[in-house]
Design a protein around this motif. Structure first.
Motif, PDB file in Angstrom:
ATOM      1  N   ALA A  32       0.822  -1.182  -0.022  1.00 44.85           N
ATOM      2  CA  ALA A  32      -0.061   0.070   0.038  1.00 44.85           C
ATOM      3  C   ALA A  32       0.800   1.339   0.023  1.00 44.85           C
ATOM      4  CB  ALA A  32      -0.988   0.101   1.349  1.00 44.85           C
ATOM      5  N   ARG A  33       2.062   1.292   0.835  1.00 40.02           N
ATOM      6  CA  ARG A  33       2.916   2.339   0.612  1.00 40.02           C
ATOM      7  C   ARG A  33       3.702   2.336  -0.633  1.00 40.02           C
ATOM      8  NH1 ARG A  33       5.321   6.112   4.121  1.00 40.02           N
ATOM      9  NH2 ARG A  33       4.027   5.351   5.717  1.00 40.02           N
ATOM     10  N   VAL A  36       1.082   1.196  -4.898  1.00 39.42           N
ATOM     11  CA  VAL A  36      -0.082   1.623  -6.035  1.00 39.42           C
ATOM     12  C   VAL A  36       0.261   2.689  -6.982  1.00 39.42           C
ATOM     13  CG1 VAL A  36      -2.635   2.365  -6.371  1.00 39.42           C
ATOM     14  CG2 VAL A  36      -1.650   0.636  -4.613  1.00 39.42           C
ATOM     15  N   SER A  37       0.847   3.693  -6.346  1.00 36.98           N
ATOM     16  CA  SER A  37       1.230   4.973  -7.104  1.00 36.98           C
ATOM     17  C   SER A  37       2.284   4.699  -8.049  1.00 36.98           C
ATOM     18  CB  SER A  37       1.462   6.056  -6.143  1.00 36.98           C
ATOM     19  OG  SER A  37       2.458   5.797  -5.320  1.00 36.98           O
ATOM     20  N   VAL A  63      -3.184  -5.566  -2.711  1.00 39.76           N
ATOM     21  CA  VAL A  63      -2.473  -4.624  -2.234  1.00 39.76           C
ATOM     22  C   VAL A  63      -2.433  -4.944  -0.489  1.00 39.76           C
ATOM     23  CG1 VAL A  63      -2.185  -2.073  -1.698  1.00 39.76           C
ATOM     24  CG2 VAL A  63      -3.432  -2.915  -3.691  1.00 39.76           C
ATOM     25  N   PRO A 134      -3.840   3.361   0.218  1.00 39.68           N
ATOM     26  CA  PRO A 134      -2.372   3.940  -0.332  1.00 39.68           C
ATOM     27  C   PRO A 134      -1.798   4.940   0.228  1.00 39.68           C
ATOM     28  CG  PRO A 134      -4.195   3.419  -2.210  1.00 39.68           C
ATOM     29  CD  PRO A 134      -4.830   3.734  -0.955  1.00 39.68           C
ATOM     30  N   LEU A 136       0.799   7.556  -1.467  1.00 37.90           N
ATOM     31  CA  LEU A 136       1.326   7.987  -2.426  1.00 37.90           C
ATOM     32  C   LEU A 136       2.714   8.523  -2.769  1.00 37.90           C
ATOM     33  CD1 LEU A 136      -1.924   9.534  -3.883  1.00 37.90           C
ATOM     34  CD2 LEU A 136      -1.444   7.166  -4.075  1.00 37.90           C
ATOM     35  N   PRO A 143      -1.514   7.253   5.156  1.00 33.95           N
ATOM     36  CA  PRO A 143      -2.520   6.738   4.182  1.00 33.95           C
ATOM     37  C   PRO A 143      -3.662   7.816   4.055  1.00 33.95           C
ATOM     38  CG  PRO A 143      -1.735   5.272   5.815  1.00 33.95           C
ATOM     39  CD  PRO A 143      -1.299   6.676   6.289  1.00 33.95           C
TER      40      PRO A 143
END
Length: 478
Positions: A32-33, A36-37, A63, A134, A136, A143
């Protein structure tokens, strides 16, 4: 698309599956950290800087939260192009603003869940750290729920409000929430505080296109007293179905992927106790953290089986698309009230869907229409605080084409006669140029100079600006 598809996220996604290039499924597990971005950047530019560009919807099927909780699905980029966003509602970008105006004028009231037909909701532990929210960038305060739609009822008026807010996870059961001052959620929160009560809220992640788009409409289009869920029902062609929250006295939307139940407290907390920045903003610059924001105490979480957490990239094309359609509808409605000869409105994503407004005008009938167009365009700049630049074009210009817009700007504008500047007007502080440090002509930060670029052909010279059209040979036309 069916009415159910318009009300439900996962059936909207199913409609994209057969369309090449519209939906990417990423099956590899990502954190998640930053995961995703960073992966999303492969398809839609980089997260920050610069802002993301048009791209496919990307469904990350696994994720992993930082807490070590099981991996869950995250969706980003669903509204990553104007064409796809409009198609999810069964229309085109040019027609969607009028559809929204019509929905505001003829809302369809929401209904209670219909005899068990609504999806089964599974209760989860009230622990935000177990969700794949996430992070980003390395400057984020933490988050962020970037696409959380908050549903609350004003205890004084009994009117519901559905609106999207930026919320930072501050702990397992705590969120900080930023509200635009003067909007309906703030009024409901203040009404509850006057009663000595907390405000029950339901925060939705993963909503159908009609509901989410309605929640993004500006207050100038959906005034207080108008239920955004009624607008969503009209826009989607079927009433939105509601059910009761489990842990607070509030309603929630039955088809949401996740519902976070809680209470908006009187307590405040700094958005980022560790630094000055929050998360990238939709205009493409890093946002400053607020020193004191209201907090939400989470009391429960429910989810559909296999729930999908929907998010957007902060400085992103997708967020600008969502904001732009509501702004277009608001401008279109206002110009129609003035009986101005407007044909179309496009709030360009380069201005975050708010700051740059392209106005397409119907053919001028006389020389008097030259002034009609100019005055109507300037009225948009005066009446819409967010609007900074207005560009007027004729019917023969494709307002969805950047090439056509620049062509009109180049060949149908003389700066000494066609550019009008409105000095020192109320503006939008997230634009860093709107400050006294940038311009000594501004009386305060958050004020701006506005400009109208009139790229319409003067009525008297219209014959000189005729655009040739290609013609099919006889018998080969479509």
């Amino acid at each position: 698309m069916t009415a159910r598809r318009l009300a439900d996220l996962r059936t909207a996604l199913a409609g994209l599956d057969p369309m090449p290039g519209e939906l990417v499924r990423e099956r590899a597990e990502v954190p998640a950290r930053f995961g995703v971005s960073a992966r999303y950047a492969k398809w839609a530019g980089t997260p920050a800087p610069p802002p993301t560009g048009p791209g496919p919807a990307v469904l990350f099927e696994r994720v992993a939260p930082e807490s070590g909780a099981p991996a869950r699905a995250v969706l980003i980029g669903l509204y990553g192009t104007r064409r796809r966003a409009a198609a999810l509602l069964g229309t085109t970008p040019g027609l969607l603003p009028q559809r929204i105006v019509d929905a505001v004028g003829s809302p369809v009231a929401p209904v209670r869940g219909r005899g068990g037909r609504e999806p089964v909701r599974v209760p989860l532990a009230p622990d935000l750290t177990a969700l794949p929210v996430p992070v980003l960038t390395d400057e984020d305060a933490g988050p962020y729920l970037t696409l959380g739609s908050v549903l609350a009822t004003d205890p004084d008026t009994g009117v519901r409000n559905l609106s999207v807010h930026r919320m930072c996870v501050q702990g397992p059961d705590r969120l900080s929430l930023w509200m635009v001052p003067g909007r309906d959620l703030e009024a409901a929160h203040q009404a509850a505080r006057r009663r000595g009560e907390n405000l029950p809220v339901a925060i939705h992640l993963g909503l159908g296109p009609a509901v989410l788009l309605s929640s993004c409409c500006p207050a100038s289009l959906v005034p207080g007293g108008v239920d955004e869920l009624g607008v969503a029902g009209a826009l989607g062609g079927a009433p939105v179905e509601l059910t009761d929250c489990r842990t607070v006295a509030a309603e929630c939307i039955a088809h949401a992927e996740y519902v976070i139940e809680g209470e908006l407290l009187a307590d405040t907390a700094p958005e980022n106790p560790r630094g000055p920045y929050a998360t990238p903003e939709f205009l493409g610059y890093r946002g400053r953290a607020h020193p004191a924001l209201p907090t939400v105490r989470v009391t429960g979480i429910t989810a559909r089986e296999g729930a999908i957490l929907q998010t957007v990239s902060g400085p992103g094309h997708e967020q600008s698309v969502l904001l732009g359609f509501g702004m277009e509808a608001a401008v279109l409605a206002r110009l129609r009230e003035l009986d101005a000869p407007v044909k179309g409105v496009h709030c360009h994503t380069a201005g975050g869907g708010q700051l740059m407004v392209v106005l397409q005008w119907r053919a001028k009938r006389s020389a008097a229409d030259d002034e009609v167009v100019r005055k109507a365009a300037e009225s948009v700049l005066e009446e819409f605080r967010m609007a900074k630049l207005a560009v007027s074009v004729d019917e023969d210009v494709d307002i969805e084409s950047d090439a056509d817009l620049w062509w009109a700007m180049t060949t149908r504008l003389q700066a000494d006669r066609d550019v009008a500047v409105l000095s020192d007007r109320p503006g939008f502080p997230l634009d860093p140029s709107q400050s006294t440090a940038y311009s000594p002509h501004l009386s305060a930060d958050g004020r701006t100079a506005k400009a109208h670029f009139d790229c319409t052909v003067p009525h008297a010279l219209r014959a000189r600006f005729h655009r040739p059209r290609f013609t099919e040979p006889p018998g080969q036309g479509s």
